[in-house]
Design an enzyme around this catalytic site. Structure first.
Site, PDB file in Angstrom:
ATOM      1  N   LYS A   1       0.830  -1.209   0.000  1.00 27.81           N
ATOM      2  CA  LYS A   1       0.000   0.000   0.000  1.00 27.81           C
ATOM      3  C   LYS A   1       0.869   1.266   0.000  1.00 27.81           C
ATOM      4  CE  LYS A   1      -3.751  -2.251   2.528  1.00 27.81           C
ATOM      5  NZ  LYS A   1      -4.702  -2.053   3.642  1.00 27.81           N
TER       6      LYS A   1
ATOM      7  N   TYR B   1     -12.367  -2.596  -3.034  1.00 27.06           N
ATOM      8  CA  TYR B   1     -12.931  -2.619  -1.671  1.00 27.06           C
ATOM      9  C   TYR B   1     -14.457  -2.579  -1.707  1.00 27.06           C
ATOM     10  CZ  TYR B   1      -8.306  -2.010   0.489  1.00 27.06           C
ATOM     11  OH  TYR B   1      -7.007  -2.193   0.930  1.00 27.06           O
TER      12      TYR B   1
ATOM     13  N   ASN C   1      -1.804  -0.187   7.300  1.00 27.08           N
ATOM     14  CA  ASN C   1      -1.292  -1.495   7.728  1.00 27.08           C
ATOM     15  C   ASN C   1      -0.404  -2.135   6.661  1.00 27.08           C
ATOM     16  OD1 ASN C   1      -3.233  -2.138   5.897  1.00 27.08           O
ATOM     17  ND2 ASN C   1      -4.502  -3.354   7.283  1.00 27.08           N
TER      18      ASN C   1
ATOM     19  N   HIS D   1      -2.019  -5.460   1.760  1.00 25.21           N
ATOM     20  CA  HIS D   1      -3.318  -6.138   1.615  1.00 25.21           C
ATOM     21  C   HIS D   1      -3.066  -7.511   1.012  1.00 25.21           C
ATOM     22  CE1 HIS D   1      -7.439  -7.012   0.334  1.00 25.21           C
ATOM     23  NE2 HIS D   1      -6.875  -7.461  -0.770  1.00 25.21           N
TER      24      HIS D   1
ATOM     25  N   GLU E   1      -9.864 -10.367  -7.277  1.00 23.88           N
ATOM     26  CA  GLU E   1      -8.938  -9.247  -7.103  1.00 23.88           C
ATOM     27  C   GLU E   1      -7.778  -9.307  -8.106  1.00 23.88           C
ATOM     28  OE1 GLU E   1      -7.808  -9.265  -2.966  1.00 23.88           O
ATOM     29  OE2 GLU E   1      -9.835  -8.820  -2.295  1.00 23.88           O
TER      30      GLU E   1
HETATM   31  P1  CMP Z   1      -7.114  -4.492   4.050  1.00 25.01           P
HETATM   32  O1  CMP Z   1      -6.633  -5.823   4.475  1.00 25.01           O
HETATM   33  O2  CMP Z   1      -6.581  -3.906   2.791  1.00 25.01           O
HETATM   34  O3  CMP Z   1      -8.716  -4.528   3.941  1.00 25.01           O
HETATM   35  C1  CMP Z   1      -9.523  -3.390   4.137  1.00 25.01           C
HETATM   36  C2  CMP Z   1      -8.751  -2.207   4.631  1.00 25.01           C
HETATM   37  O4  CMP Z   1      -9.529  -1.211   5.246  1.00 25.01           O
HETATM   38  C3  CMP Z   1      -7.826  -2.696   5.754  1.00 25.01           C
HETATM   39  O5  CMP Z   1      -6.791  -3.462   5.226  1.00 25.01           O
HETATM   40  C4  CMP Z   1      -7.434  -1.372   6.384  1.00 25.01           C
HETATM   41  O6  CMP Z   1      -6.456  -0.676   5.615  1.00 25.01           O
HETATM   42  C5  CMP Z   1      -8.762  -0.630   6.285  1.00 25.01           C
HETATM   43  N1  CMP Z   1      -9.587  -0.744   7.497  1.00 25.01           N
HETATM   44  C6  CMP Z   1     -10.156  -1.839   8.004  1.00 25.01           C
HETATM   45  N2  CMP Z   1     -10.884  -1.552   9.080  1.00 25.01           N
HETATM   46  C7  CMP Z   1     -10.764  -0.217   9.258  1.00 25.01           C
HETATM   47  C8  CMP Z   1     -11.296   0.701  10.181  1.00 25.01           C
HETATM   48  N3  CMP Z   1     -12.118   0.297  11.165  1.00 25.01           N
HETATM   49  N4  CMP Z   1     -10.962   1.990  10.054  1.00 25.01           N
HETATM   50  C9  CMP Z   1     -10.153   2.397   9.056  1.00 25.01           C
HETATM   51  N5  CMP Z   1      -9.617   1.563   8.113  1.00 25.01           N
HETATM   52  C10 CMP Z   1      -9.931   0.275   8.223  1.00 25.01           C
END
Ligand code: CMP
Length: 153
Positions: free
Chosen positions: A9, A49, A112, A115, A126
């Site tokens: 990311k 998403y 984070n 993904h 995806e």
């Molecule tokens: P990812 O595994 O890419 O899947 C969805 C993404 O949304 C997740 O990683 C985070 O980057 C983001 N995400 C998930 N939950 C939250 C939340 N409660 N608040 C903000 N971002 C979130």
């Protein structure tokens, strides 16, 4: 053998962690068979998403994922979907166990770093968003016989 989608990311690219994260997958014995740096558009973000579009955090997630380039990887390996998810750790870097990628490098729920598809069905959907069939470079892994026994594949 499974194939899964991994995205490095914008925070991973900006923090210069791409090499470290890709190295983890290589060291595990997974095969990277396609790789592409792109800028995610709002339209692609909504497709990727789709299950989160109605959630309160989606506008902020879209702003983040479109804010800088990402790197998409197609990763092959035995049980690759689950293996890669386990390597990432829990969604929030604050909850992810030490030793996982997020546990070691992230302290955020949104930022984070990585993904990965959460099932074979998600991986298929995806991967099609980021790669064409001609993007996949299937090649013989010369060290494969030293990664696992013949009867494990
Ligand atoms: P990812 O595994 O890419 O899947 C969805 C993404 O949304 C997740 O990683 C985070 O980057 C983001 N995400 C998930 N939950 C939250 C939340 N409660 N608040 C903000 N971002 C979130």
């Amino acid at each position: 053998m499974q194939r899964t989608l991994v995205l490095l990311k914008p925070d991973c690219v900006q923090r210069r962690l791409m090499g470290k994260v890709i190295g983890r997958f290589e060291e595990k014995g997974l095969s990277i068979i396609a790789m592409k740096m792109i800028r995610v558009t709002p339209d692609l973000a909504r497709q990727h998403y789709a299950e989160h579009v109605e959630k309160p955090f989606y506008p902020s997630l879209e702003e983040f994922i479109t804010s800088a380039p990402i790197v998409a990887l197609a990763v092959d390996g035995l049980e690759a979907v689950n293996v890669v998810r386990e390597m990432l750790g829990a969604t929030s870097g604050l909850k992810a166990a030490p030793g996982t990628i997020r546990g070691d490098y992230s302290s955020s729920r949104q930022m984070n770093l990585v993904h990965a598809s959460d099932s074979e069905e998600s991986a298929k959907r995806e991967l099609e968003l980021y790669f064409n069939e001609s993007d996949y470079c299937d090649y013989e892994h010369v060290a494969a016989s030293f990664l696992r026994a013949i009867d494990e594949s």
